[in-house]
Design a protein around this motif. Structure first.
Motif, PDB file in Angstrom:
ATOM      1  N   GLU A   1       0.827  -1.223   0.000  1.00 46.48           N
ATOM      2  CA  GLU A   1       0.000   0.000   0.000  1.00 46.48           C
ATOM      3  C   GLU A   1       0.856   1.267   0.000  1.00 46.48           C
ATOM      4  O   GLU A   1       0.511   2.266  -0.615  1.00 46.48           O
ATOM      5  N   VAL A   2       2.011   1.172   0.696  1.00 44.81           N
ATOM      6  CA  VAL A   2       2.908   2.330   0.784  1.00 44.81           C
ATOM      7  C   VAL A   2       3.395   2.714  -0.614  1.00 44.81           C
ATOM      8  O   VAL A   2       3.503   3.891  -0.953  1.00 44.81           O
ATOM      9  N   LEU A   3       3.637   1.691  -1.445  1.00 43.66           N
ATOM     10  CA  LEU A   3       4.118   1.942  -2.811  1.00 43.66           C
ATOM     11  C   LEU A   3       3.126   2.769  -3.622  1.00 43.66           C
ATOM     12  O   LEU A   3       3.502   3.584  -4.455  1.00 43.66           O
ATOM     13  N   TRP A   4       1.841   2.561  -3.368  1.00 45.73           N
ATOM     14  CA  TRP A   4       0.809   3.344  -4.062  1.00 45.73           C
ATOM     15  C   TRP A   4       0.720   4.769  -3.513  1.00 45.73           C
ATOM     16  O   TRP A   4       0.424   5.713  -4.231  1.00 45.73           O
TER      17      TRP A   4
ATOM     18  N   PRO B   1       3.503   7.696  -5.085  1.00 41.88           N
ATOM     19  CA  PRO B   1       3.176   8.463  -6.306  1.00 41.88           C
ATOM     20  C   PRO B   1       1.971   9.366  -6.125  1.00 41.88           C
ATOM     21  O   PRO B   1       1.909  10.472  -6.671  1.00 41.88           O
ATOM     22  N   LEU B   2       1.024   8.908  -5.318  1.00 44.57           N
ATOM     23  CA  LEU B   2      -0.164   9.749  -5.081  1.00 44.57           C
ATOM     24  C   LEU B   2       0.227  11.052  -4.394  1.00 44.57           C
ATOM     25  O   LEU B   2      -0.247  12.133  -4.739  1.00 44.57           O
ATOM     26  N   LEU B   3       1.102  10.930  -3.412  1.00 44.76           N
ATOM     27  CA  LEU B   3       1.538  12.128  -2.676  1.00 44.76           C
ATOM     28  C   LEU B   3       2.352  13.056  -3.575  1.00 44.76           C
ATOM     29  O   LEU B   3       2.319  14.273  -3.419  1.00 44.76           O
ATOM     30  N   LEU B   4       3.076  12.448  -4.530  1.00 42.29           N
ATOM     31  CA  LEU B   4       3.863  13.276  -5.466  1.00 42.29           C
ATOM     32  C   LEU B   4       2.953  13.952  -6.486  1.00 42.29           C
ATOM     33  O   LEU B   4       3.242  15.034  -6.986  1.00 42.29           O
ATOM     34  N   LEU B   5       1.831  13.285  -6.750  1.00 46.68           N
ATOM     35  CA  LEU B   5       0.896  13.805  -7.753  1.00 46.68           C
ATOM     36  C   LEU B   5       0.284  15.145  -7.312  1.00 46.68           C
ATOM     37  O   LEU B   5       0.076  16.051  -8.122  1.00 46.68           O
ATOM     38  N   ILE B   6       0.041  15.261  -6.008  1.00 47.04           N
ATOM     39  CA  ILE B   6      -0.615  16.491  -5.523  1.00 47.04           C
ATOM     40  C   ILE B   6       0.245  17.728  -5.816  1.00 47.04           C
ATOM     41  O   ILE B   6      -0.223  18.650  -6.482  1.00 47.04           O
ATOM     42  N   PRO B   7       1.556  17.745  -5.393  1.00 51.15           N
ATOM     43  CA  PRO B   7       2.344  18.942  -5.747  1.00 51.15           C
ATOM     44  C   PRO B   7       2.476  19.155  -7.247  1.00 51.15           C
ATOM     45  O   PRO B   7       2.464  20.287  -7.722  1.00 51.15           O
ATOM     46  N   LEU B   8       2.528  18.044  -7.997  1.00 47.03           N
ATOM     47  CA  LEU B   8       2.647  18.174  -9.456  1.00 47.03           C
ATOM     48  C   LEU B   8       1.415  18.870 -10.037  1.00 47.03           C
ATOM     49  O   LEU B   8       1.515  19.806 -10.833  1.00 47.03           O
ATOM     50  N   LEU B   9       0.258  18.417  -9.581  1.00 47.36           N
ATOM     51  CA  LEU B   9      -0.986  19.035 -10.075  1.00 47.36           C
ATOM     52  C   LEU B   9      -1.104  20.481  -9.599  1.00 47.36           C
ATOM     53  O   LEU B   9      -1.558  21.357 -10.333  1.00 47.36           O
ATOM     54  N   MET B  10      -0.676  20.727  -8.356  1.00 54.95           N
ATOM     55  CA  MET B  10      -0.724  22.101  -7.824  1.00 54.95           C
ATOM     56  C   MET B  10       0.131  23.021  -8.704  1.00 54.95           C
ATOM     57  O   MET B  10      -0.172  24.188  -8.873  1.00 54.95           O
TER      58      MET B  10
END
Ligand SMILES: CCCCCCCCCCCCCCC(=O)SCCNC(=O)CCNC(=O)[C@H](O)C(C)(C)COP(=O)(O)OP(=O)(O)OC[C@H]1O[C@@H](n2cnc3c(N)ncnc32)[C@H](O)[C@@H]1OP(=O)(O)O
Ligand SMILES: CCCCCCCC/C=C\CCCCCCCC(=O)OC[C@@H](O)COP(=O)(O)O
Length: 304
Positions: free
Chosen positions: A2-5, A8-17
């Motif tokens: 689950e940590v592996l998922w 990337p999700l946490l990285l996605l937020i700053p990227l989208l921001m």
């Protein structure tokens, strides 16, 4: 696994921001609502402990809990005309209404023993709704004028009996077109019935940082020199006498019994909506305030 998922999700937020202004808009709005809901959860027991239930004094707690929220959203408030709020006793505050973000400016300058008139749907807004009720907010049914009128007539009595000030958004809904909608009349009836002053407050336009339709909610400017946006709040000199005399002339109160049809009350008749719009023009000019350079002018115009 689950940590592996999660990574990337946490990285996605700053990227989208960074890449999507629409994402920033929804992110900030969701944060605002969720955070206010959490603050309200904290406020509920504090209000109950302080006052045992619904009481305008709870607004002090709500005010102090909400005042820091502006820092998260990159907003600052500059106020001119504070002194007009130092008027003794009850009064009616009227102000323009651009967004639910108005709550932040409102809490910034909310005088003691002041609560608001709000649409009744707000009471169902979860913890925020309950806090609004605990803070003594007067709820009206906008779809049933007769009910709303009688609630406001009761509010006029309560204002005097309990020395309460009421904040009304006379446009009756949010409006971000850069002008004012025709004013609803309730705030003025309230002032006439309670014989109290009307204090207009103008929020400068949010259009340089917040546009609801375009889904824009900016964060400071890119030069790094300014990381926040200023909202100017102009508290205007009370136009009490003016408003009361206008409303009297235009029959918002019943004319005295010894008056006959055809005497001066009728001769002076101009539609009230027209008068309120004319009065609103003074507010309107302050809506044009967009940048700090205009602040000095605004303060001068407000205080003379
Ligand atoms: C820890 C976290 C905590 C977070 C806590 C957050 C708390 C912050 C809360 C902030 C709340 C903000 C809420 C903002 C809103 O909800 S805005 C929407 C609600 N507000 C309003 O609608 C404004 C007030 N509305 C009015 O005053 C209207 O006049 C109303 C009474 C509702 C009637 O509206 P309507 O029928 O649409 O139009 P008119 O104004 O034209 O009135 C019709 C006729 O009725 C006569 N009238 C009106 N009021 C009165 C009265 N009080 N007494 C007697 N007669 C009245 C009016 O004159 C019209 O008749 P004539 O045309 O003159 O014959
Ligand atoms: C039915 C739900 C009512 C909406 C509540 C949303 C929940 C908000 C939760 C936290 C946000 C902080 C407190 C915001 C209170 C703002 C109230 C507000 O701005 O209501 C809008 C109302 O002035 C006019 O409504 P419309 O423009 O006619 O629409």
């Amino acid at each position: 696994m689950e940590v592996l998922w999660t990574v990337p999700l946490l990285l996605l937020i700053p990227l989208l921001m960074w890449t999507s202004s629409t994402f920033v808009f929804y992110f900030k709005k969701c944060f605002y609502v969720a955070y206010m809901m959490c603050l309200a959860l904290l406020a509920i027991p504090l209000c109950v402990l302080k006052s045992g239930g619904r009481d305008v004094e709870n607004m002090r707690i709500i005010r102090s809990l909400v005042r820091h929220v502006k820092y998260f959203l990159g907003l600052r408030f500059e106020v001119s005309g504070w002194e007009h709020l130092q008027t003794e006793g009850p009064y009616v505050i009227i102000s323009n209404h651009q967004s639910s973000l108005d709550v932040l400016g409102l809490m910034e300058i909310l005088p003691d023993r002041c609560t608001m008139i709000a649409k009744k749907e707000l009471v169902y807004a979860g913890t925020v709704g309950l806090v609004c009720w605990l803070g003594g907010i007067v709820f009206i049914n906008r779809k049933k004028t007769s009910d709303a009128k009688s609630v406001m007539t009761d509010a006029a009595k309560t204002m005097l009996d309990e020395q309460i000030r009421l904040w009304v958004f006379p446009e009756g809904t949010r409006n971000q077109r850069g002008d004012l909608l025709p004013f609803k009349k309730g705030a003025f009836h309230l002032a006439v019935q309670a014989q109290v002053p009307v204090i207009p407050i103008v929020f400068s336009s949010y259009s340089n940082f917040y546009l609801r339709k375009e889904k824009q909610f900016n964060s400071g400017n890119s030069s790094g020199l300014c990381s926040c946006f200023n909202v100017f709040l102009c508290v205007r000199r009370s136009s009490h006498a003016e408003v009361l005399s206008l409303l009297r002339r235009h029959q918002i109160e019943d004319p005295p019994k010894d008056r006959h049809e055809g005497d001066d009350v009728r001769r002076h008749h101009i539609p009230l909506r027209q008068i309120l719009q004319r009065d609103a023009l003074g507010l309107l000019e302050h809506l044009q305030l967009r940048n700090p350079e205009q602040r000095a002018d605004a303060a001068l115009n407000t205080n003379h």
